[in-house]
Write a protein that holds these residues in place. Structure first.
Motif, PDB file in Angstrom:
ATOM      1  N   GLY A   1     -24.298  12.445 118.188  1.00  0.00           N
ATOM      2  CA  GLY A   1     -25.225  12.324 117.073  1.00  0.00           C
ATOM      3  C   GLY A   1     -24.859  11.203 116.137  1.00  0.00           C
ATOM      4  O   GLY A   1     -25.146  11.265 114.933  1.00  0.00           O
ATOM      5  N   LEU A   2     -24.200  10.148 116.690  1.00  0.00           N
ATOM      6  CA  LEU A   2     -23.765   9.020 115.872  1.00  0.00           C
ATOM      7  C   LEU A   2     -24.189   7.708 116.521  1.00  0.00           C
ATOM      8  O   LEU A   2     -24.539   7.660 117.707  1.00  0.00           O
TER       9      LEU A   2
ATOM     10  N   ILE B   1     -20.861   3.536 110.335  1.00  0.00           N
ATOM     11  CA  ILE B   1     -21.275   4.552 111.306  1.00  0.00           C
ATOM     12  C   ILE B   1     -22.439   5.345 110.731  1.00  0.00           C
ATOM     13  O   ILE B   1     -22.358   5.874 109.617  1.00  0.00           O
ATOM     14  N   ASN B   2     -23.511   5.420 111.500  1.00  0.00           N
ATOM     15  CA  ASN B   2     -24.695   6.182 111.084  1.00  0.00           C
ATOM     16  C   ASN B   2     -24.720   7.531 111.792  1.00  0.00           C
ATOM     17  O   ASN B   2     -24.292   7.656 112.944  1.00  0.00           O
ATOM     18  N   LYS B   3     -25.259   8.508 111.121  1.00  0.00           N
ATOM     19  CA  LYS B   3     -25.525   9.795 111.751  1.00  0.00           C
ATOM     20  C   LYS B   3     -26.985   9.807 112.178  1.00  0.00           C
ATOM     21  O   LYS B   3     -27.889   9.544 111.381  1.00  0.00           O
ATOM     22  N   ILE B   4     -27.226  10.077 113.461  1.00  0.00           N
ATOM     23  CA  ILE B   4     -28.601  10.084 113.985  1.00  0.00           C
ATOM     24  C   ILE B   4     -28.906  11.457 114.558  1.00  0.00           C
ATOM     25  O   ILE B   4     -28.065  12.076 115.215  1.00  0.00           O
ATOM     26  N   GLY B   5     -30.075  11.938 114.325  1.00  0.00           N
ATOM     27  CA  GLY B   5     -30.468  13.224 114.884  1.00  0.00           C
ATOM     28  C   GLY B   5     -29.617  14.353 114.344  1.00  0.00           C
ATOM     29  O   GLY B   5     -28.881  14.225 113.363  1.00  0.00           O
ATOM     30  N   ASP B   6     -29.724  15.488 114.976  1.00  0.00           N
ATOM     31  CA  ASP B   6     -28.960  16.680 114.596  1.00  0.00           C
ATOM     32  C   ASP B   6     -28.093  17.107 115.763  1.00  0.00           C
ATOM     33  O   ASP B   6     -28.580  17.326 116.867  1.00  0.00           O
ATOM     34  N   ASN B   7     -26.797  17.191 115.497  1.00  0.00           N
ATOM     35  CA  ASN B   7     -25.866  17.675 116.514  1.00  0.00           C
ATOM     36  C   ASN B   7     -24.979  18.721 115.856  1.00  0.00           C
ATOM     37  O   ASN B   7     -23.907  18.417 115.335  1.00  0.00           O
ATOM     38  N   ASP B   8     -25.471  19.933 115.826  1.00  0.00           N
ATOM     39  CA  ASP B   8     -24.774  20.995 115.107  1.00  0.00           C
ATOM     40  C   ASP B   8     -23.519  21.473 115.810  1.00  0.00           C
ATOM     41  O   ASP B   8     -22.728  22.213 115.232  1.00  0.00           O
TER      42      ASP B   8
ATOM     43  N   ALA C   1     -15.102   5.341 109.585  1.00  0.00           N
ATOM     44  CA  ALA C   1     -14.382   6.148 110.568  1.00  0.00           C
ATOM     45  C   ALA C   1     -14.688   7.608 110.310  1.00  0.00           C
ATOM     46  O   ALA C   1     -14.726   8.048 109.149  1.00  0.00           O
ATOM     47  N   VAL C   2     -14.945   8.354 111.376  1.00  0.00           N
ATOM     48  CA  VAL C   2     -15.231   9.784 111.254  1.00  0.00           C
ATOM     49  C   VAL C   2     -14.459  10.544 112.328  1.00  0.00           C
ATOM     50  O   VAL C   2     -14.085   9.990 113.367  1.00  0.00           O
ATOM     51  N   ALA C   3     -14.209  11.815 112.059  1.00  0.00           N
ATOM     52  CA  ALA C   3     -13.582  12.716 113.031  1.00  0.00           C
ATOM     53  C   ALA C   3     -14.567  13.832 113.351  1.00  0.00           C
ATOM     54  O   ALA C   3     -15.281  14.319 112.465  1.00  0.00           O
ATOM     55  N   LEU C   4     -14.589  14.231 114.612  1.00  0.00           N
ATOM     56  CA  LEU C   4     -15.486  15.300 115.051  1.00  0.00           C
ATOM     57  C   LEU C   4     -14.665  16.369 115.775  1.00  0.00           C
ATOM     58  O   LEU C   4     -13.722  16.047 116.508  1.00  0.00           O
TER      59      LEU C   4
ATOM     60  N   VAL D   1     -14.155   8.361 115.813  1.00  0.00           N
ATOM     61  CA  VAL D   1     -14.982   7.157 115.964  1.00  0.00           C
ATOM     62  C   VAL D   1     -14.650   6.234 114.802  1.00  0.00           C
ATOM     63  O   VAL D   1     -14.714   6.644 113.635  1.00  0.00           O
ATOM     64  N   ILE D   2     -14.302   4.996 115.107  1.00  0.00           N
ATOM     65  CA  ILE D   2     -13.929   4.051 114.057  1.00  0.00           C
ATOM     66  C   ILE D   2     -14.619   2.718 114.313  1.00  0.00           C
ATOM     67  O   ILE D   2     -14.680   2.238 115.454  1.00  0.00           O
ATOM     68  N   GLY D   3     -15.159   2.146 113.275  1.00  0.00           N
ATOM     69  CA  GLY D   3     -15.947   0.928 113.406  1.00  0.00           C
ATOM     70  C   GLY D   3     -15.127  -0.335 113.387  1.00  0.00           C
ATOM     71  O   GLY D   3     -15.580  -1.364 112.851  1.00  0.00           O
ATOM     72  N   ASP D   4     -13.922  -0.297 113.926  1.00  0.00           N
ATOM     73  CA  ASP D   4     -13.076  -1.484 114.044  1.00  0.00           C
ATOM     74  C   ASP D   4     -12.012  -1.198 115.089  1.00  0.00           C
ATOM     75  O   ASP D   4     -11.406  -0.117 115.095  1.00  0.00           O
ATOM     76  N   ALA D   5     -11.789  -2.163 115.974  1.00  0.00           N
ATOM     77  CA  ALA D   5     -10.779  -1.981 117.013  1.00  0.00           C
ATOM     78  C   ALA D   5      -9.474  -2.676 116.674  1.00  0.00           C
ATOM     79  O   ALA D   5      -8.490  -2.544 117.402  1.00  0.00           O
TER      80      ALA D   5
END
Length: 756
Positions: free
Chosen positions: A553-554, A602-609, A653-656, A669-673
């Motif tokens: 969902g990202l 990082i964008n959140k797209i849709g719903d991923n509950d 950067a986000v953690a899931l 997920v992190i927007g830089d390598a």
């Protein structure tokens, strides 16, 4: 006992009715005062300049350059001047005959004179105690117990020096000869620790005899029974020798009998001392506030789970730069690095295997054969070259080429082994975190990090700025995950049928090409089985990773983030840790940043509950904006345009997390390598926390099992409470009032006696 006290009182009266006792006390006060004031003044100046001070008690008083060490280095100059006349004065004046004919025993005479030195030693300690009291008002939360441990060590040293000086004074009628002889004996006791270093048993004996550094443990926060017993035995030895020396004038014995008695005494002292120094018979007391000289609870608990003793085999390549640390001359020093562990593992066995082989680097000398280089290095470092294994011999026992033939230790327990390495940093030796990680790997399966190598992703075997060798797989880097308990494996999607589902984490960083359907399927299968993943993207390549991110969902936002700055490139994003990211357990201050050179939001797209999403890193919303149009930082003049561009309020950067069967799946997920690249971890122009951030991420991936948490509470004695003007008053008191008061008291006493 009364006679002993009377002799001590008489000796002290003689001592203080002469200038020497007062002069030594005054000089000692001035030297101690200068040392303390200089140390305090330097720290206060640093504090005024904005430097962050930590652990001031240890910083000012402990260590090799601290106050206690400075005092210790001067004590040997004072004591011989005090003891030189204890017996030689009696011998030269003839009063020894009156003493020997009086109703006192030789033992009472010697103990009385020694007691006088103990009491004078207390005056020296009282001077130091006054300085400690002043320090208590000058330093925040002073660690008093640590300081009293240091005073105890210095007092034991004074007592030992006094016993040696008393014995030397009994051998001559000349006081100057007694003083010089005492200095010579002290020098010999310092030097003897270097004798016989190539012979195991002899090395242990001479090291125990040596007085050099004997008080260091006390001065740095650790009281050990072997050190206490050492001082006790030295005192008893020299006092007994002095008594035997006096008795020799009253007793008629054969030369053989005399020599036998002396030899028996020395042998008994050496035997007791050697046995007392064995790890199994040692007891310790840590005087530091937070038990800094003791293993942390995590390590102690780990050692308690060992079912049998461990063996450490040290493989020393004589032509490696670490070779001298494994040489016989350094063997005692090398063993001391594991003292904290031998306290809990007295049966720890240390073996040394010497070999010579190519060091596998460009510094290899091609003008000499390998054998010639090995022989030359062995001779230089004190190895027996004949006992060094040849390359083909060491490879039959263990192949150390993957370790670049460096100085490597293997830790063995119940048939399992783990490597322990040396490091190219200021400490060189492994510390608690590395040693405990190596041991823990023997008790449980180590965590495995997989790194996808397809499609030109970041590599773990290259040293270029963009790659990940330093953080993951550099043998000589202390903080590389391979030295913190992890195994690092390359994952080739072309060669492997499936990605192992039991990986601690899979790294997918900055691919340069799109993944084929078959490769995407393998990645998706891994994720469906609950595999953990760290996925890192770069600007301009969002389309390569977004197909994978959609499942969470990202998506990576289009464009590139820029940050307004007068000092740095606009694409150097200085991110901060999100408040929600407390599970990372990273100590993060307002001055710290995670540097991201070239990043995307990082964008959140849709719903991923099914996933619980937690932000990890945010950017500064007042300075960072997203630019979607192409640009060139070297040629274009770039500024934020509020009409067509927007400030960034999205995480970088986000953690899931979610449950997949019995597994707790974790995704980052992190927007830089580049955040954990070789080049970025070497950045020095910003106060970054990248290295710690990476370590904490993988600590979370491993369910906090690795790296070993060997952290301790932060010190609380971090502030100087006095200013420069107040320090000047302290200086006047220590260097003016106290010495003048002592001089006045001494002068008054000497003049009064002369008049009487």
């Amino acid at each position: 006992m009364k006679k002993i006290f009377n002799i001590a009182r008489l000796e002290l009266s003689i001592l203080f009715y002469s200038p020497i006792a007062w002069i030594i006390l005054i000089i000692f006060t001035i030297q101690s005062g200068i040392t303390f004031v200089d140390l305090l003044e330097a720290r206060e100046a640093s504090q005024q300049l904005g430097s962050e001070l930590k652990g001031l008690t240890m910083d000012i008083f402990g260590g090799g350059k601290g106050f206690f060490a400075a005092v210790q280095n001067k004590l040997y100059l004072y004591i011989p001047l005090l003891t030189m006349g204890l017996m030689s004065r009696e011998i030269s004046s003839g009063s020894i005959k009156l003493l020997l004919s009086s109703p006192v025993t030789n033992r009472q005479i010697i103990l009385g004179k020694f007691l006088s030195m103990l009491l004078y030693g207390l005056l020296l300690i009282a001077v130091l105690l006054i300085i400690i009291i002043i320090a208590g008002f000058s330093i925040e939360a002073l660690d008093i117990k640590f300081l009293f441990g240091g005073l105890l060590g210095l007092y034991f040293l004074i007592c030992a020096y006094a016993a040696i000086g008393l014995f030397m004074s009994s051998l001559t009628s000349y006081q100057v000869v007694a003083a010089v002889s005492t200095l010579a004996v002290l020098a010999a006791l310092n030097f003897i620790g270097t004798i016989g270093q190539s012979i195991d048993f002899v090395r242990d004996i001479t090291y125990w005899i040596s007085i050099e550094g004997r008080a260091d443990n006390f001065l740095n926060g650790l009281i050990s029974s072997k050190d206490v017993l050492y001082f006790f035995l030295v005192i008893v030895l020299f006092l007994t020798l002095t008594i035997m020396r006096l008795n020799s004038g009253r007793e008629v014995r054969s030369s053989v009998n005399k020599v036998s008695r002396y030899a028996l005494l020395i042998f008994a002292v050496l035997a007791i001392g050697y046995l007392s120094s064995l790890p199994a018979l040692n007891a310790y007391y840590d005087t530091t506030r937070f038990k800094d000289k003791t293993l942390t609870d995590n390590s102690i608990e780990l050692l308690e789970n060992l079912e049998e003793p461990i063996t450490i085999t040290n493989y020393v390549n004589v032509i490696n730069s670490f070779a001298h640390l494994g040489s016989p001359k350094w063997r005692i020093f090398d063993l001391k690095q594991f003292d904290q562990y031998t306290r809990y593992l007295p049966d720890l066995e240390m073996k040394y295997v010497t070999y010579y082989d190519s060091t596998l680097n460009s510094r290899d000398n091609i003008s000499m054969t390998l054998e010639e280089r090995g022989q030359r290095s062995a001779t230089a470092y004190g190895f027996e070259f004949e006992k060094a294994l040849k390359p083909e011999e060491i490879r039959k026992e263990i192949d150390l080429r993957p370790e670049e033939n460096l100085f490597v230790r293997t830790v063995e327990h119940k048939g399992k082994t783990s490597n322990l390495r040396m490091f190219y940093d200021m400490f060189t030796y492994p510390h608690e975190a590395e040693i405990s990680a190596a041991i823990k790997r023997l008790l449980q399966e180590p965590p495995v990090i997989g790194v996808i190598t397809n499609n030109d992703t970041r590599r773990i075997d290259l040293t270029g700025d963009k790659h990940y060798k330093d953080v993951l797989k550099t043998n000589t880097s202390r903080y590389s995950l391979i030295n913190q308990g992890f195994d690092i494996n390359e994952i080739n999607l072309d060669e492997s049928e499936n990605i192992p589902s039991d990986l601690t984490a899979l790294i997918l960083a900055d691919p340069m090409e799109e993944f084929s359907e078959s490769k995407l399927e393998k990645i998706n299968n891994y994720l469906e089985e609950g595999g953990n993943l760290l996925i890192a993207g770069e600007p301009g390549k969002q389309h390569l990773l977004n197909p994978i991110l959609e499942k969470f969902g990202l998506e990576f936002n289009q464009g590139s983030l820029l940050q307004e700055s007068e000092k740095y490139e606009l694409d150097l994003i200085q991110a901060t840790l999100a408040e929600e990211a407390d599970f990372i357990q990273l100590d993060f201050s307002d001055k710290d940043v995670i540097s991201l050179p070239g990043a995307i939001a990082i964008n959140k797209i849709g719903d991923n509950d099914s996933f619980e999403v937690t932000p990890l890193l945010y950017t500064n919303p007042k300075k960072v904006w997203n630019k979607e149009t192409p640009f060139n930082l070297e040629t274009d003049s770039i500024n934020f345009n509020p009409a067509s561009e927007s400030r960034n309020d999205k995480p970088v950067a986000v953690a899931l997390e979610k449950k997949v069967g019995e597994k707790d799946q974790k995704i980052v997920v992190i927007g830089d390598a580049d955040f954990m690249s070789n080049g970025e971890l070497g950045r020095f122009n910003i106060r970054t926390k990248n290295s710690e951030f990476v370590t904490k991420l993988f600590n979370w991936f491993s369910d906090y099992e690795f790296p070993i948490d060997a952290t301790r509470p932060e010190p609380i004695d971090n502030k100087i409470l006095v200013n420069q003007e107040e320090i000047s008053w302290i200086e006047k008191f220590l260097l003016g009032f106290m010495p003048l008061s002592l001089a006045f008291a001494g002068g008054f006493l000497l003049i009064s006696r002369k008049r009487n």
